[in-house]
Design a protein around this motif. Structure first.
Motif, PDB file in Angstrom:
ATOM      1  N   GLU A 121       0.805  -1.223   0.000  1.00 35.00           N
ATOM      2  CA  GLU A 121       0.000   0.000   0.000  1.00 35.00           C
ATOM      3  C   GLU A 121       0.839   1.275   0.000  1.00 35.00           C
ATOM      4  N   SER A 122       2.151   1.150   0.175  1.00 32.63           N
ATOM      5  CA  SER A 122       3.043   2.307   0.046  1.00 32.63           C
ATOM      6  C   SER A 122       4.133   2.050  -0.986  1.00 32.63           C
ATOM      7  N   ASP A 123       4.084   0.884  -1.624  1.00 33.94           N
ATOM      8  CA  ASP A 123       5.025   0.522  -2.682  1.00 33.94           C
ATOM      9  C   ASP A 123       6.469   0.613  -2.195  1.00 33.94           C
ATOM     10  N   ARG A 124       6.725   0.022  -1.013  1.00 35.37           N
ATOM     11  CA  ARG A 124       8.082  -0.022  -0.466  1.00 35.37           C
ATOM     12  C   ARG A 124       8.581  -1.462  -0.452  1.00 35.37           C
ATOM     13  N   LEU A 125       9.898  -1.595  -0.305  1.00 35.13           N
ATOM     14  CA  LEU A 125      10.530  -2.910  -0.299  1.00 35.13           C
ATOM     15  C   LEU A 125      11.576  -2.971   0.794  1.00 35.13           C
ATOM     16  N   SER A 126      11.666  -4.110   1.460  1.00 29.50           N
ATOM     17  CA  SER A 126      12.699  -4.336   2.466  1.00 29.50           C
ATOM     18  C   SER A 126      13.221  -5.759   2.315  1.00 29.50           C
ATOM     19  N   ILE A 127      14.549  -5.889   2.248  1.00 27.67           N
ATOM     20  CA  ILE A 127      15.180  -7.203   2.138  1.00 27.67           C
ATOM     21  C   ILE A 127      16.181  -7.335   3.280  1.00 27.67           C
ATOM     22  N   ASN A 128      15.999  -8.342   4.127  1.00 27.64           N
ATOM     23  CA  ASN A 128      16.859  -8.555   5.295  1.00 27.64           C
ATOM     24  C   ASN A 128      17.493  -9.936   5.219  1.00 27.64           C
ATOM     25  N   ARG A 129      18.800  -9.976   5.409  1.00 27.97           N
ATOM     26  CA  ARG A 129      19.534 -11.238   5.487  1.00 27.97           C
ATOM     27  C   ARG A 129      20.381 -11.219   6.744  1.00 27.97           C
ATOM     28  N   SER A 130      20.503 -12.357   7.407  1.00 28.14           N
ATOM     29  CA  SER A 130      21.322 -12.393   8.617  1.00 28.14           C
ATOM     30  C   SER A 130      21.945 -13.773   8.806  1.00 28.14           C
ATOM     31  N   LEU A 131      23.102 -13.788   9.427  1.00 27.54           N
ATOM     32  CA  LEU A 131      23.804 -15.012   9.809  1.00 27.54           C
ATOM     33  C   LEU A 131      24.266 -14.831  11.244  1.00 27.54           C
ATOM     34  N   ARG A 132      23.866 -15.759  12.121  1.00 30.61           N
ATOM     35  CA  ARG A 132      24.135 -15.591  13.547  1.00 30.61           C
ATOM     36  C   ARG A 132      24.775 -16.850  14.123  1.00 30.61           C
ATOM     37  N   LEU A 133      25.818 -16.643  14.918  1.00 30.75           N
ATOM     38  CA  LEU A 133      26.514 -17.740  15.601  1.00 30.75           C
ATOM     39  C   LEU A 133      26.438 -17.511  17.102  1.00 30.75           C
ATOM     40  N   ASN A 134      26.012 -18.542  17.841  1.00 30.58           N
ATOM     41  CA  ASN A 134      25.968 -18.502  19.307  1.00 30.58           C
ATOM     42  C   ASN A 134      26.676 -19.733  19.861  1.00 30.58           C
ATOM     43  N   VAL A 135      27.595 -19.510  20.780  1.00 35.98           N
ATOM     44  CA  VAL A 135      28.331 -20.614  21.400  1.00 35.98           C
ATOM     45  C   VAL A 135      28.354 -20.395  22.905  1.00 35.98           C
ATOM     46  N   ASN A 136      28.019 -21.428  23.657  1.00 32.79           N
ATOM     47  CA  ASN A 136      28.128 -21.386  25.114  1.00 32.79           C
ATOM     48  C   ASN A 136      29.014 -22.538  25.571  1.00 32.79           C
ATOM     49  N   TYR A 137      30.026 -22.225  26.384  1.00 32.93           N
ATOM     50  CA  TYR A 137      30.960 -23.243  26.869  1.00 32.93           C
ATOM     51  C   TYR A 137      30.975 -23.224  28.389  1.00 32.93           C
ATOM     52  N   ALA A 138      30.739 -24.386  28.969  1.00 32.53           N
ATOM     53  CA  ALA A 138      30.751 -24.522  30.432  1.00 32.53           C
ATOM     54  C   ALA A 138      32.177 -24.794  30.888  1.00 32.53           C
ATOM     55  N   ILE A 139      32.844 -23.760  31.395  1.00 36.04           N
ATOM     56  CA  ILE A 139      34.222 -23.926  31.879  1.00 36.04           C
ATOM     57  C   ILE A 139      34.246 -24.840  33.093  1.00 36.04           C
ATOM     58  N   GLY A 140      33.267 -24.683  33.925  1.00 36.05           N
ATOM     59  CA  GLY A 140      33.135 -25.514  35.116  1.00 36.05           C
ATOM     60  C   GLY A 140      31.679 -25.612  35.508  1.00 36.05           C
ATOM     61  N   ARG A 141      31.444 -26.215  36.653  1.00 41.28           N
ATOM     62  CA  ARG A 141      30.072 -26.388  37.103  1.00 41.28           C
ATOM     63  C   ARG A 141      29.400 -25.056  37.392  1.00 41.28           C
ATOM     64  N   LYS A 142      30.183 -24.040  37.763  1.00 36.16           N
ATOM     65  CA  LYS A 142      29.614 -22.750  38.128  1.00 36.16           C
ATOM     66  C   LYS A 142      29.975 -21.630  37.165  1.00 36.16           C
ATOM     67  N   THR A 143      30.776 -21.923  36.158  1.00 39.57           N
ATOM     68  CA  THR A 143      31.299 -20.874  35.301  1.00 39.57           C
ATOM     69  C   THR A 143      30.999 -21.164  33.840  1.00 39.57           C
ATOM     70  N   ASN A 144      30.472 -20.149  33.125  1.00 45.01           N
ATOM     71  CA  ASN A 144      30.158 -20.266  31.709  1.00 45.01           C
ATOM     72  C   ASN A 144      30.709 -19.061  30.962  1.00 45.01           C
ATOM     73  N   ILE A 145      31.070 -19.307  29.712  1.00 40.88           N
ATOM     74  CA  ILE A 145      31.468 -18.229  28.829  1.00 40.88           C
ATOM     75  C   ILE A 145      30.729 -18.420  27.509  1.00 40.88           C
ATOM     76  N   SER A 146      30.185 -17.350  26.966  1.00 43.73           N
ATOM     77  CA  SER A 146      29.414 -17.442  25.726  1.00 43.73           C
ATOM     78  C   SER A 146      29.884 -16.386  24.741  1.00 43.73           C
ATOM     79  N   PHE A 147      29.764 -16.733  23.471  1.00 49.00           N
ATOM     80  CA  PHE A 147      30.187 -15.846  22.394  1.00 49.00           C
ATOM     81  C   PHE A 147      29.067 -15.784  21.357  1.00 49.00           C
ATOM     82  N   ALA A 148      28.790 -14.594  20.851  1.00 45.54           N
ATOM     83  CA  ALA A 148      27.747 -14.426  19.834  1.00 45.54           C
ATOM     84  C   ALA A 148      28.218 -13.430  18.791  1.00 45.54           C
ATOM     85  N   SER A 149      27.925 -13.740  17.540  1.00 51.95           N
ATOM     86  CA  SER A 149      28.294 -12.844  16.449  1.00 51.95           C
ATOM     87  C   SER A 149      27.202 -12.884  15.389  1.00 51.95           C
TER      88      SER A 149
END
Length: 545
Positions: free
Chosen positions: A453-481
């Motif tokens: 109804e407004s003759d507009r266009l939108s094109i979205n592309r994405s690539l996402r990486l998520n990693v969670n690593y349990a260093i120990g029972r109480k400690t976690n480190i996560s990375f996202a890009s």
């Protein structure tokens, strides 16, 4: 009734005491049963933010913020009723130092999400209520640089609520029938059009009629879907879709199939500037091959009618279960916009899961917000959370969600807040891995949105990486890009946004957790006003009670 005379003689003295004890006993039993079915937990999260942001040629601005966020998660489960609710309230105190001017603001945000299912007739009739309140970017051009810390003026409150009544004939012998009726309402404070927000109500009915197990060898499947959406700033949008298939056997594995479909749309206007002849009818016939249960391939020769224009095409429909862990569904045909595809592929191993899907539809923002489509995913998460640390991979591909759980949404609804009719082509691909200390997901998405109804266009592309690593029972480190491109018309070059974050968390005790995170965001655009970077450091304490 021998005891009745004795009781009657002493009713003046004893009845009050007996009633009192009986009431206490009933209340105790009720609360005991209710308490066993209810699970409630609360959290208090206090997070400090320090950011440095630069947009275009403007000088870099520094922002310091403190967010105090109490949250509550509750669930209830009984034989006939199940419900989940999560809510959190954010108190944001922000101080911005821009060009030697200090600006301090205090703002409040309340997010909530709920779902419930009531069984009215077991295995036949159920009622589902669901809804959410959150804050969204009004215009996708501001995505990434608009949140409760930065650019909060570009956010608006979004609310949607829906009620859905489901009916089905259990274990149909001759004729199977399912009926789904939905009412939903979506509201926002603002929209793409300005201060006037979206205010849409949608009434939807979906019905399906198919053969029962005693109707052989003939098979038939007829489905219909009707939606009527009222829009505050536009005329009502009605849509009707009907699909029918009928098959007759030729040999044990091969059959003759007749197919037809109808698409009708009404927006109160004859045509859009970029699309004409939205109403179509198609019909055809062909052959169907069914070598075994769960494996079916049909090829049909069809004719599509669009007003006075007719188009011949070859239709393909494939439903193939390679094994109990791998399945593919694919459909090709033609609609008013040309070639039409639908794809769903799922593959499951003990530690690795894969999912690919693609669909096309004519819809609106309010319909997307309360879609009744059955959602499945690679990870199951705590209700209201999509962090991998709160998620796990289910044991089976047909896992049934428990109370307080939901499938992890790999991609969000990427569209401007506008009640225009949109032609949306959407595809996602996800890979999930979980074993011992490592949990990882890779998600790719594609969205092409035409605002008719407004003759507009939108094109979205994405690539996402998520990693969670349990260093120990109480400690976690996560990375996202995340790497995302956003194109807002066919003449401009797409904006490219890169987001990278790392988070460290450690349990300091049974109820207390410390988290430290850093995030870097960079957006490159041909439009200087959209060029920008944001560097963010956060420290938070989370107390669970």
């Amino acid at each position: 009734m021998v005891f009745w005379p004795l009781l009657k003689q002493k009713q003046t003295a004893k009845k009050p005491q007996q009633v009192k004890y009986a009431a206490i006993l009933l209340m105790s039993l009720s609360f005991s049963a209710f308490g066993q079915a209810v699970d409630i937990s609360g959290k208090l999260n206090t997070t400090s933010y320090v950011t440095e942001t630069q947009i275009g040629d403007n000088e870099a601005s520094q922002t310091e913020a403190l967010i105090i966020k109490p949250s509550l998660l509750g669930s209830y489960n009984s034989r006939l009723l199940s419900a989940s609710l999560t809510t959190n309230h954010s108190r944001v105190r922000r101080s911005v130092d821009s060009e030697n001017v200090n600006n301090k603001t205090n703002q409040n945000y309340t997010d909530l999400k709920y779902t419930s299912n009531l069984t009215l007739i077991e295995n036949a009739l159920s009622l589902t209520l669901s809804g959410a309140q959150n804050y969204r970017v009004i215009n996708q051009q501001q995505n990434g640089f608009s949140d409760v810390i930065l650019g909060s003026d570009n956010l608006t409150k979004n609310r949607n609520n829906s009620a859905q009544l489901n009916f089905s004939i259990p274990n149909p012998l001759y004729v199977g029938f399912t009926l789904q009726s939905t009412y939903s309402k979506t509201q926002t404070d603002q929209s793409q059009a300005g201060q006037t927000g979206v205010d849409g109500e949608n009434l939807g009915i979906t019905a399906r009629l198919f053969q029962g197990k005693y109707i052989r060898p003939l098979n038939f499947d007829i489905s219909a879907q009707y939606n009527d959406t009222s829009r505050a700033n536009f005329q009502n949008f009605e849509s009707t879709r009907v699909q029918a298939n009928t098959g007759f056997p030729i040999t044990k594995e091969v059959g003759f199939i007749v197919t037809g479909s109808l698409d009708e749309y009404d927006t109160g206007q004859t045509e859009f500037s970029s699309r004409q002849n939205l109403d179509t009818t198609s019909y055809g016939a062909g052959l169907e091959w069914t070598p075994s249960n769960g494996r079916n391939l049909s090829l049909t020769y069809n004719q599509l009618e669009e007003g006075e224009t007719t188009t011949d095409f070859l239709g393909v429909n494939l439903a193939w279960a390679f094994s109990n862990r791998t399945a593919l569904n694919f459909d090709y045909g033609k609609r008013f916009f040309g070639d039409s595809y639908k794809l769903d592929f799922r593959h499951s191993l003990k530690s690795l899961r894969t999912s690919v899907s693609y669909s096309e539809d004519l819809t609106t923002f309010s319909r997307l917000g309360t879609s009744s489509t059955n959602v499945t995913g690679i990870f199951v998460c705590q209700f209201g959370s999509t962090d991998l640390i709160d998620c796990f991979q289910p044991d089976s591909v047909d896992y049934q969600l428990q109370v307080g759980e939901e499938f992890r949404t790999t991609t969000e609804v990427v569209t401007d807040i506008s009640e225009e009719v949109i032609l949306r082509k959407s595809g996602t691909a996800s890979i999930g891995y979980s074993k011992r200390k490592v949990t990882m997901s890779i998600d790719a998405s594609y969205r092409r949105t035409e605002y008719l109804e407004s003759d507009r266009l939108s094109i979205n592309r994405s690539l996402r990486l998520n990693v969670n690593y349990a260093i120990g029972r109480k400690t976690n480190i996560s990375f996202a890009s995340t790497l995302a491109t956003n194109q807002f018309n066919e003449l401009e070059t797409a904006d490219t946004t890169t987001t990278t974050s790392i988070n460290f968390s450690r349990d300091l005790g049974r109820y207390l957790k410390l988290s430290i995170a850093a995030r870097f965001l960079d957006r490159e655009s041909d439009n200087l006003e959209r060029n920008g970077t944001d560097e963010r450091l956060t420290v938070g304490l989370n107390y669970t009670f």
